[in-house]
Design an enzyme around this catalytic site. Structure first.
Site: not given
Ligand code: NCD
Length: 307
Positions: A51-52, A80, A101, A129
């Protein structure tokens, strides 16, 4: 550079303004379809999301802009050993705005300190959030007409649920609100959230393990998933995962105008039989999230002088 990492980065007036803009987008989508022409949003998602990420990307496309996307730490230079700071500096060379995120609490803050474009926190570990909160606030305002005086129940994993922490933070600025915190003992709201958002502001709240006992008092019931990825051992997760399952039977005790919310994804917390109940608002929340992200992207790009 103005970024949005946590709810207090937006004033109550700005939250109202974002909701008003979202309402205008809903009423007049064509007016906004070229606003971000030639602008680029980078979505950097180092944790799973449906969703986000898609909602940020759909938001940018609906504003006429473009999207650059990194999904999964394994496919980017993070694998890396690149630092969040270097990634943020690099992506600032390509994009006008970043949504990120990350599994580590505080990662978005570090990105914002190093980026030369606005950064939006799309979830940092078990911390916060804020853009889910934007979706939640618009949903509550649309369903209830406002925030003052509501009794808000939050149920499930209140310890690791970052959406809960951000929502409580935002709603703690409203008047006459009362919280009912429903969770197993082990998944109670962290004391830093309780102290900062509730105790310091003198906001009334009760804590209980009993959803059925509490449901009849609620205007809002915000269900959450037990956050498996934040547990140290699988046994604890398996023991706690089905602590609460909302069913049509349990809803019989609830008010006729209850608003049932969930940030999604749902695992078992709400039986699918509840989806047809007019009180189920969780898919409306998904759509509201896109409009609020459109409003936020425009606000931050304007402030950065990029629109
Ligand atoms: C939430 C999250 O990522 O914290 N999902 C979302 O963004 N809607 C809730 C969750 O994962 O349980």
């Amino acid at each position: 550079m103005r970024s949005v990492i946590d709810v207090p980065d937006l004033s109550p007036e700005e939250l109202e303004e974002l909701m008003d803009t979202a309402e205008d987008i809903i009423a007049n989508p064509a007016k906004y379809s070229e606003v971000c022409r030639g602008k680029k949003l980078a979505t950097l998602f180092f944790e799973p999301s449906t969703r986000t990420r898609l909602s940020f990307e759909a938001a940018m496309y609906e504003l006429g802009g473009n999207v650059l996307s990194v999904t999964g730490a394994g496919t980017s230079s993070a694998a890396k050993g690149e630092s969040v700071a270097d990634t943020a500096k690099t992506v600032s060379c390509y994009a006008d705005i970043i949504a990120m995120r990350h599994p580590k609490e505080g990662a978005a803050r570090v990105a914002a300190q190093n980026a030369s474009v606005p950064v939006i926190n799309a979830g940092d570990g078990g911390h916060c959030h804020p853009t889910q909160t934007l979706a939640d606030l618009l949903t509550i305002r649309r369903e209830k007409g406002g925030f003052n005086g509501l009794t808000v129940g939050l149920c499930g994993d209140l310890k690791f649920g970052r959406t809960v922490h951000s929502l409580i933070n935002a709603l703690s600025r409203c008047e006459g609100l009362r919280f009912v915190l429903i969770s197993p003992e082990e998944l109670k709201l962290p004391s830093y959230v309780k102290n900062e958002s509730l105790k310091k502001k003198g906001i009334p709240y009760t804590q209980t393990t009993d959803l059925e006992g509490a449901i009849g008092d609620l205007d809002i019931l915000y269900m959450t998933r037990v956050q498996r990825e934040r547990f140290f051992n699988e046994e604890d997760y398996l023991r706690l995962k089905d602590s609460y399952i909302l069913t049509p039977e349990k809803l019989k005790k609830a008010r006729k105008d209850l608003c049932v919310m969930h940030p999604l994804p749902r695992v078992n917390e709400i039986s699918v039989a509840v989806d047809d109940d007019p009180r189920a608002c969780y898919f409306k929340q998904v759509l509201n999230g896109k409009y609020m992200r459109m409003a936020l992207i425009m606000m931050l790009l304007k402030e950065a002088g990029r629109l």
